[in-house]
Design an enzyme around this catalytic site. Structure first.
Site, PDB file in Angstrom:
ATOM      1  N   TYR A 118       3.242   6.531  11.583  1.00 53.45           N
ATOM      2  CA  TYR A 118       4.110   6.069  10.470  1.00 53.45           C
ATOM      3  C   TYR A 118       2.575   5.624  10.501  1.00 53.45           C
ATOM      4  CZ  TYR A 118       3.801   1.777   7.547  1.00 53.45           C
ATOM      5  OH  TYR A 118       4.484   1.007   6.709  1.00 53.45           O
TER       6      TYR A 118
ATOM      7  N   SER B  18       1.119  -5.204  -0.346  1.00 56.64           N
ATOM      8  CA  SER B  18       2.475  -4.342   0.518  1.00 56.64           C
ATOM      9  C   SER B  18       3.635  -6.171   0.097  1.00 56.64           C
ATOM     10  CB  SER B  18       1.984  -4.221   1.275  1.00 56.64           C
ATOM     11  OG  SER B  18       3.676  -4.116   1.904  1.00 56.64           O
TER      12      SER B  18
ATOM     13  N   TYR C 252       8.620  -4.709  -3.218  1.00 56.96           N
ATOM     14  CA  TYR C 252       9.926  -2.410  -3.205  1.00 56.96           C
ATOM     15  C   TYR C 252      11.222  -4.343  -3.938  1.00 56.96           C
ATOM     16  CZ  TYR C 252       7.938   0.218   0.033  1.00 56.96           C
ATOM     17  OH  TYR C 252       6.381   0.876   0.347  1.00 56.96           O
TER      18      TYR C 252
ATOM     19  N   THR D 279       6.829  -1.197  -6.901  1.00 53.37           N
ATOM     20  CA  THR D 279       6.324   0.320  -6.852  1.00 53.37           C
ATOM     21  C   THR D 279       7.973   0.629  -6.477  1.00 53.37           C
ATOM     22  OG1 THR D 279       5.860  -0.218  -4.734  1.00 53.37           O
ATOM     23  CG2 THR D 279       6.139   1.656  -4.469  1.00 53.37           C
TER      24      THR D 279
ATOM     25  N   LYS E 118       4.375   1.455 -10.101  1.00 52.58           N
ATOM     26  CA  LYS E 118       3.353   2.298  -8.600  1.00 52.58           C
ATOM     27  C   LYS E 118       4.535   3.011  -8.622  1.00 52.58           C
ATOM     28  CE  LYS E 118       0.720   2.417  -4.977  1.00 52.58           C
ATOM     29  NZ  LYS E 118       1.771   2.789  -3.405  1.00 52.58           N
TER      30      LYS E 118
ATOM     31  N   HIS F 175       3.202   8.088  -2.893  1.00 55.30           N
ATOM     32  CA  HIS F 175       3.179   7.135  -1.740  1.00 55.30           C
ATOM     33  C   HIS F 175       2.380   7.524  -1.225  1.00 55.30           C
ATOM     34  CE1 HIS F 175       5.323   3.950  -1.116  1.00 55.30           C
ATOM     35  NE2 HIS F 175       5.801   3.961   0.117  1.00 55.30           N
TER      36      HIS F 175
HETATM   37  C1  FNR Z   1       1.716   2.783   1.890  1.00 54.07           C
HETATM   38  N1  FNR Z   1       2.602   2.905   1.193  1.00 54.07           N
HETATM   39  C2  FNR Z   1       3.113   1.772   0.776  1.00 54.07           C
HETATM   40  N2  FNR Z   1       2.788   2.003  -0.941  1.00 54.07           N
HETATM   41  C3  FNR Z   1       3.997   1.200  -1.352  1.00 54.07           C
HETATM   42  O1  FNR Z   1       3.988   0.811  -2.797  1.00 54.07           O
HETATM   43  N3  FNR Z   1       3.955  -0.236  -0.029  1.00 54.07           N
HETATM   44  C4  FNR Z   1       3.627  -0.418   0.348  1.00 54.07           C
HETATM   45  O2  FNR Z   1       3.889  -0.971   1.782  1.00 54.07           O
HETATM   46  C5  FNR Z   1       2.819   1.687   1.935  1.00 54.07           C
HETATM   47  N4  FNR Z   1       3.124   0.897   2.762  1.00 54.07           N
HETATM   48  C6  FNR Z   1       2.673   1.744   3.374  1.00 54.07           C
HETATM   49  C7  FNR Z   1       2.147   2.336   4.579  1.00 54.07           C
HETATM   50  C8  FNR Z   1       1.254   3.016   5.024  1.00 54.07           C
HETATM   51  C9  FNR Z   1       1.162   3.147   6.537  1.00 54.07           C
HETATM   52  C10 FNR Z   1       0.787   4.394   4.064  1.00 54.07           C
HETATM   53  C11 FNR Z   1      -0.282   5.389   4.801  1.00 54.07           C
HETATM   54  C12 FNR Z   1       1.015   3.652   2.811  1.00 54.07           C
HETATM   55  C13 FNR Z   1       1.383   3.392  -0.114  1.00 54.07           C
HETATM   56  C14 FNR Z   1       0.234   3.068  -0.124  1.00 54.07           C
HETATM   57  O3  FNR Z   1      -0.189   2.406  -1.247  1.00 54.07           O
HETATM   58  C15 FNR Z   1      -1.007   4.580  -1.314  1.00 54.07           C
HETATM   59  O4  FNR Z   1       0.114   4.537  -2.357  1.00 54.07           O
HETATM   60  C16 FNR Z   1      -1.322   6.152  -0.792  1.00 54.07           C
HETATM   61  O5  FNR Z   1      -1.271   5.078   1.043  1.00 54.07           O
HETATM   62  C17 FNR Z   1      -1.862   6.658  -0.994  1.00 54.07           C
HETATM   63  O6  FNR Z   1      -2.298   7.786  -0.171  1.00 54.07           O
HETATM   64  P1  FNR Z   1      -3.344   7.695   0.382  1.00 54.07           P
HETATM   65  O7  FNR Z   1      -4.718   6.617  -0.260  1.00 54.07           O
HETATM   66  O8  FNR Z   1      -3.782   7.229   1.533  1.00 54.07           O
HETATM   67  O9  FNR Z   1      -4.021   8.875   0.782  1.00 54.07           O
END
Ligand code: FNR
Length: 431
Positions: free
Chosen positions: A89, A171, A194, A220, A304, A328
């Site tokens: 995940y 989140s 969301y 988002t 976002k 994301h």
């Molecule tokens: C996310 N991301 C994310 N974004 C968001 O708007 N709501 C969310 O609940 C989540 N959940 C989530 C879970 C996991 C496991 C990951 C890895 C990512 C995206 C997150 O906010 C962000 O955009 C990215 O993780 C940025 O990239 P890097 O730093 O992980 O490379």
């Protein structure tokens, strides 16, 4: 993964199975929703690209967060400690993980242009966002279901980010309530939203975040439908644990698919809401959603998931207070395009009207400098702080933030940047 590395990983995992480490982090069981499916563990986690076999070996031997030399040192520990589905995940991109890797590779397409003979005895990393001063431009991106990575989940992240003065975005699908997180941080988070197909649920979430003291909503917009997370599916298939105690649905926290009542009723922000027909699928959503949100809240609204200049201009016209350039973390569209390569057109289109933040693939202080030289007002990180959380809880998160801050400070000194507020496009060139 080379056979020798596979072998040493197996040996290490056998050692871990009998180790107090696993019970210490509380992850021998299934704590919280990961995807119902999932991957191979073939080194895709966030696309480190530079943590070689030697580093992996060293990581396995870390006995405290303070031993870490860079953020990748926590990645291998996370991989070894987490149940496969939970690691999947975290690590997954979409399709063949092309966008995930692009996010990382994008930074290599830019080079920093160092300025010499500048007095850099002290440097200022401070940024101002909406009249609030922060000592650091490093923000924590929203990541769902953090108790899937450590039993203290969002609370550990809140304590570390609060103590070190970093902005944290929480989140929608947090596994700790916004009230508890704000209390642990001793200052409010920004709340990520969301959209769902049920306006009453959206209203309830927004109202609750506002009542909890949050002044900023991060909407988002990059996941109108669920995405194809093959790495997550493969790793979940390796996971033999019974996950139904913690989550009934197969939907991942940020992978909205279908009706979610069996998944969301474990999420504190959704308690007491009628979830019988709720879905995160919102393919019908358009710009008028911003207007609707405006109609129910005075909170600041950031969007976002913007990656194009024309969309950024539309965001300004729609009354958004800011945008976050994001795909994301490579978990949404299979565009193969990095966020760092998207920043410039967004910055140009916005033309200073609203702040532009960005995330995706940031793993080094020099990445931060490049993104900010291209015009970002602040940067956000996702996976790195979750690697730290998975490995050591709060001290792991704190160490990740400290490492990136220190790397940024050194990068500023070596490139002749006294203050982030004086950084400009001349400091970066396209390779
Ligand atoms: C996310 N991301 C994310 N974004 C968001 O708007 N709501 C969310 O609940 C989540 N959940 C989530 C879970 C996991 C496991 C990951 C890895 C990512 C995206 C997150 O906010 C962000 O955009 C990215 O993780 C940025 O990239 P890097 O730093 O992980 O490379």
């Amino acid at each position: 993964m080379p056979a020798d590395r596979l072998h040493s990983r197996r040996t290490f995992l056998r050692f871990l199975a009998g180790s107090p480490l696993l019970s210490a982090v509380g992850l021998s069981g299934c704590l919280d929703p990961g995807p119902g499916r999932s991957g191979t563990g073939t080194g895709v986690a966030g696309g480190s690209g530079s943590a070689g076999a030697d580093a992996a070996l060293r990581n396995h031997l870390l006995s405290s967060a303070d031993e870490a030399i860079n953020v990748f040192d926590f990645q291998e520990m996370a991989r070894a400690l987490l149940p496969p589905a939970h690691y999947g995940y975290l690590a997954t991109g979409v399709d063949g993980d092309e966008t995930l890797h692009a996010n990382r590779e994008g930074y290599a397409r830019f080079q920093l242009r160092a300025r010499r003979l500048v007095d850099v005895s002290t440097v200022s990393m401070g940024v101002t966002l909406y009249e609030q001063d922060w000592d650091t431009p490093i923000v924590l991106s929203p990541v769902g279901s953090q108790r899937a990575f450590h039993e203290e989940g969002e609370l550990a992240v809140a304590r570390a980010s609060g103590a070190l003065g970093h902005l944290q975005v929480l989140s929608t699908v947090t596994t700790t309530s916004v009230e508890e997180v704000n209390a642990a941080r001793e200052r409010p988070v920004w709340y990520q939203l969301y959209p769902t197909d049920d306006w009453a649920v959206t209203q309830a979430l927004v109202g609750r975040a506002s009542d909890a003291g949050c002044d900023t909503l991060v909407l988002t917009v990059d996941l109108p439908v669920g995405s194809n997370r093959e790495t997550a599916q493969r790793l979940a298939a390796e996971d033999s644990r019974d996950c139904t105690e913690c989550h009934r649905s197969g939907a991942a926290a940020d992978d909205p698919m279908g009706f979610l009542s069996g998944y969301l009723d474990h999420k504190p922000m959704f308690q007491g809401l009628d979830l019988s027909q709720v879905s995160f699928d919102t393919p019908f959503m358009t710009w008028d959603f911003i207007d609707r949100l405006r109609g129910i809240t005075d909170m600041r609204i950031l969007i976002k998931g913007i990656v194009r200049g024309d969309d950024a201009r539309q965001a300004v016209l729609s009354g958004a207070d800011g945008v976050i350039v994001s795909n994301h973390g490579g978990r949404a569209e299979p565009s193969g395009r990095s966020t760092v390569e998207s920043v410039e057109e967004v910055v140009a289109a916005v033309n200073g009207a609203i702040p532009v933040l960005m995330d995706g693939g940031i793993r080094r202080g020099s990445d931060i400098l490049k993104a900010m030289a291209l015009g970002a007002n602040a940067v956000c990180i996702g996976r790195p702080y979750i690697w730290g959380l998975s490995a050591f809880g709060e001290p792991g998160v704190a160490k990740v933030l400290e490492l990136l801050t220190e790397e940024l400070r050194i990068a500023m000194q070596l490139h002749g940047v006294r203050s982030l507020s004086r950084l400009d496009r001349s400091y970066v060139t396209r390779a």
